[in-house]
Design a protein around this motif. Structure first.
Motif, PDB file in Angstrom:
ATOM      1  N   THR A  92       0.840  -1.200   0.000  1.00  0.00           N
ATOM      2  CA  THR A  92       0.000   0.000   0.000  1.00  0.00           C
ATOM      3  C   THR A  92       0.872   1.245   0.000  1.00  0.00           C
ATOM      4  OG1 THR A  92      -0.113  -0.140   2.396  1.00  0.00           O
ATOM      5  CG2 THR A  92      -1.976  -1.024   1.197  1.00  0.00           C
ATOM      6  N   PRO A 103      -5.519   5.235   0.615  1.00  0.00           N
ATOM      7  CA  PRO A 103      -4.558   4.204   0.230  1.00  0.00           C
ATOM      8  C   PRO A 103      -4.581   3.929  -1.270  1.00  0.00           C
ATOM      9  CG  PRO A 103      -6.516   3.180   1.100  1.00  0.00           C
ATOM     10  CD  PRO A 103      -6.735   4.667   1.191  1.00  0.00           C
ATOM     11  N   GLN A 104      -3.420   3.572  -1.766  1.00  0.00           N
ATOM     12  CA  GLN A 104      -3.334   3.068  -3.133  1.00  0.00           C
ATOM     13  C   GLN A 104      -2.765   1.659  -2.998  1.00  0.00           C
ATOM     14  OE1 GLN A 104      -0.972   5.689  -5.494  1.00  0.00           O
ATOM     15  NE2 GLN A 104      -2.277   5.413  -7.258  1.00  0.00           N
ATOM     16  N   ILE A 105      -3.558   0.682  -3.386  1.00  0.00           N
ATOM     17  CA  ILE A 105      -3.161  -0.703  -3.129  1.00  0.00           C
ATOM     18  C   ILE A 105      -2.655  -1.329  -4.420  1.00  0.00           C
ATOM     19  CG2 ILE A 105      -3.900  -2.940  -2.239  1.00  0.00           C
ATOM     20  CD1 ILE A 105      -6.135  -1.535  -0.766  1.00  0.00           C
ATOM     21  N   GLU A 106      -1.453  -1.831  -4.359  1.00  0.00           N
ATOM     22  CA  GLU A 106      -0.889  -2.543  -5.510  1.00  0.00           C
ATOM     23  C   GLU A 106      -0.809  -4.018  -5.150  1.00  0.00           C
ATOM     24  OE1 GLU A 106      -0.416   0.747  -7.861  1.00  0.00           O
ATOM     25  OE2 GLU A 106       0.062  -1.309  -8.422  1.00  0.00           O
ATOM     26  N   LEU A 144      -9.378  -3.956  -5.514  1.00  0.00           N
ATOM     27  CA  LEU A 144      -9.798  -2.656  -6.051  1.00  0.00           C
ATOM     28  C   LEU A 144     -10.915  -2.071  -5.199  1.00  0.00           C
ATOM     29  CD1 LEU A 144      -9.558  -0.562  -8.277  1.00  0.00           C
ATOM     30  CD2 LEU A 144     -11.178  -1.883  -9.628  1.00  0.00           C
ATOM     31  N   GLU A 147      -9.581  -0.590  -2.016  1.00  0.00           N
ATOM     32  CA  GLU A 147      -8.942   0.716  -2.236  1.00  0.00           C
ATOM     33  C   GLU A 147      -9.995   1.810  -2.378  1.00  0.00           C
ATOM     34  OE1 GLU A 147      -5.705   0.912  -5.236  1.00  0.00           O
ATOM     35  OE2 GLU A 147      -6.785   2.668  -5.977  1.00  0.00           O
ATOM     36  N   THR A 150     -12.288   2.274   0.833  1.00  0.00           N
ATOM     37  CA  THR A 150     -11.562   2.910   1.936  1.00  0.00           C
ATOM     38  C   THR A 150     -11.409   4.406   1.659  1.00  0.00           C
ATOM     39  OG1 THR A 150     -10.316   0.875   2.311  1.00  0.00           O
ATOM     40  CG2 THR A 150      -9.450   2.868   3.312  1.00  0.00           C
ATOM     41  N   ALA A 151     -11.061   4.730   0.398  1.00  0.00           N
ATOM     42  CA  ALA A 151     -10.933   6.144   0.023  1.00  0.00           C
ATOM     43  C   ALA A 151     -12.270   6.853   0.226  1.00  0.00           C
ATOM     44  CB  ALA A 151     -10.498   6.265  -1.437  1.00  0.00           C
TER      45      ALA A 151
END
Lengths: 239, 350
Positions: A92, A103-106, A144, A147, A150-151
């Motif tokens: 993250t 968060p940006q989840i990869e 996805l 992410e 949560t945002a």
């Protein structure tokens, strides 16, 4: 409360400074609130699409695994799942949207090719491949959705906080400050008027006193002449 | 190999009586309309009674049905090996070695995932050549290299030893599993030559078809996955549909691969419909289903042309396997709520 404030010029100036600051802050927070709402609406649209996609992916994955369990047997499907060696990894990072850290989840090693799943190709069927693929797609959708949702939640919390601040400024702080300002101004005016009146009274009194003094001073020389005149004229009091 | 004389007449006589009690179409139609518990009760009144009763205290629902089916299958195929002698034993034994492969894979997967021994034991299908004592020893060990040691002296020892190095480097079971599967298929046609007539010719033709279908399935799966794999690693010698070079070339071109199978004189007609659907739907499942049906049909032909030969026994083996798979499909299908039409589409019935 307005009446708690001492009605002095110094306090008035301080309150006027606070009003200016609060009005500026109010304007900024309103813009922030509106900006957050716009960003939120974009994320909401995306979240709805993602959630709907997630439901579809779940249905599809369930259907595929049910078919694989039916046709190849539960034992074969469990066995193929047990051979999995590489598990997905998630990292993250933080992203900033209008001051909100989201968060940006990869993810990596979620989708795999047929040789990366660990089970032997010769002893398994296309049904197991399709079930595995469907669950990999589902997992990508879940990541996805995590992410985006949560945002969305963080944005919503920030919007609520900002709205509360805007409302607190607009309906509580600023009106109290205006009230205090008005009260002090009134009190100062009143004091000024009283002061003017008092000074006027003092002036009048002074003038009267001066007048009285002047009048006294005029009277004293008139008495000496009168005495001279009386002495000279044989008035009683003389020989 | 058994040193005694082959006895196909005796074995086929016994196989005929076993074949007579296999489920017919109407039995499947009845089963499709039942729920899992009704299916279990139905099975109690059939050939599967003993297994349902034996396992009924430990399992329930569709798990009971699946384990009972596997145990019954194991018993029947064990009987075939018990009855057979000489060359017939050898031919049946090498075909049933697929269950040894299944069992060794299951045990290795159990060690890999630290599954309790009892759970692994339940998943075994004791229908192969490996005796129960060997399987029990395999169940006791905790390391994969110990499994390989115990298999010393069997056909699996060398391929597993070679594949173990790759397993140690990658940590993935795929090399071990592929080695086991390859070993099974590559020994199917050992010492059979290419007879042109007689029951052996049909038997060889059937095995060639099984190898060709396996190569086709693997090639299609590799082509569809787009994985960067060496197709040669998955090619099995013995078929007639592909050479290794052809397979390597065709894996890179899905459409050409499908055309190659369709243009085949031997299989084009049988698989034509499935290939057309494959082009449209891009799902291999229906194609695999069509191949299973084609193999079953092949095997049925064997038994009718040469009823007193290894071919007839092989036909029974496939028919029994198909019965087990059909009943399991119906039971699991009903459990998860598939419609009757959906289940019927998946059954492979002659």
């Amino acid at each position: 409360m307005a009446k708690d404030v001492k009605p002095t010029r110094k306090n008035l100036m301080a309150i006027e400074d606070r009003i200016e600051l609060s009005e500026r802050g109010h304007g900024t927070l309103e813009k922030k609130r509106d900006g957050l709402i716009m960003e939120f609406m974009d994320i909401l649209d995306k979240a709805q699409d993602v959630r709907s996609g997630l439901s579809d992916d779940y249905e599809e994955a369930q259907k595929k695994i049910n078919m694989a369990r039916a046709m190849d047997g539960d034992v074969a499907v469990r066995g193929a799942a047990a051979a999995l060696q590489e598990h997905p990894e998630i990292t993250t990072e933080a992203k900033n949207i209008m001051g909100v850290v989201v968060p940006q989840i990869e993810s990596s090693r979620v989708s795999k090719s047929v040789d990366q799943r660990g089970y032997g190709i010769m002893g398994t069927s296309a049904r197991i491949d399709e079930a595995a693929e469907a669950y990999e797609d589902l997992l990508e959708s879940v990541i996805l959705a995590a992410e985006v949702e949560t945002a969305m939640k963080k944005m919503l919390r920030e919007i609520e906080t900002t709205k509360r601040r805007v409302n607190a400024l607009e309906f509580k702080l600023l009106p109290d400050l205006y009230d205090s300002q008005e009260y002090i101004e009134q009190k100062l005016e009143e004091q000024e008027r009283e002061e003017i009146f008092r000074l006027k009274k003092i002036k009048e009194k002074k003038e009267q006193e001066e007048k009285a003094e002047r009048a006294d001073t005029d009277d004293e020389p008139e008495s000496g002449d009168e005495l001279e005149q009386a002495t000279a004229g044989g008035l009683p009091g003389g020989d | 190999m058994s040193a005694r004389a082959s006895n196909p007449e005796y074995v086929n006589a016994r196989v005929r009586s076993r074949r007579a009690v296999l489920f017919a179409d109407e039995d499947y139609r009845k089963l499709i309309r039942m729920g899992p518990s009704e299916i279990a009760r139905f099975m109690e009144e059939t050939e599967y009674e003993r297994e349902i009763n034996a396992l009924g205290t430990r399992f329930s629902g569709v798990d009971l049905i699946e384990y009972a089916l596997n145990r019954n299958l194991a018993k029947h195929f064990d009987d075939l090996l018990d009855w057979s002698e000489g060359r017939l034993y050898d031919l049946i034994g090498r075909y049933l070695r697929k269950f040894d492969v299944w069992n060794v894979k299951t045990i290795i997967r159990g060690i890999y995932t630290e599954t309790p021994t009892e759970e692994v034991s339940t998943d075994l299908i004791r229908a192969g050549e490996l005796p129960d004592s060997t399987l029990d020893r395999l169940l006791e060990v905790d390391e994969i290299d110990d499994v390989i040691e115990i298999l010393g002296g069997t056909v699996f020892y060398e391929p597993l030893s070679e594949a173990y190095q790759e397993f140690e480097e990658t940590g993935a079971l795929v090399s071990l599993e592929n080695a086991l599967d390859r070993e099974f298929y590559e020994h199917l046609l050992d010492d059979l030559g290419r007879p042109q007539e007689g029951p052996d010719a049909l038997y060889v033709e059937f095995l060639e078809a099984e190898i060709d279908f396996l190569n086709a399935r693997n090639a299609l799966r590799l082509a569809r996955s787009g994985a960067d794999l060496d197709p040669a690693a998955y090619y099995i010698e013995g078929g007639v549909l592909f050479t290794q070079a052809e397979l390597s070339r065709l894996v890179g071109n899905y459409d050409e691969l499908v055309d190659h199978i369709a243009d085949s004189g031997r299989y084009g007609d049988r698989l034509g419909g499935a290939l057309a659907r494959l082009r449209e739907a891009d799902s291999l499942i229906q194609f695999e289903h069509a191949m299973d049906a084609a193999l079953l049909e092949y095997a049925d032909t064997l038994s009718s042309i040469y009823p007193v030969s290894v071919s007839a026994v092989l036909s029974y083996i496939l028919a029994k396997e198909r019965e087990v798979e059909n009943i399991r499909a119906i039971a699991r299908g009903r459990e998860v709520g598939l419609t009757e039409a959906e289940i019927e589409d998946e059954l492979v019935i002659l």
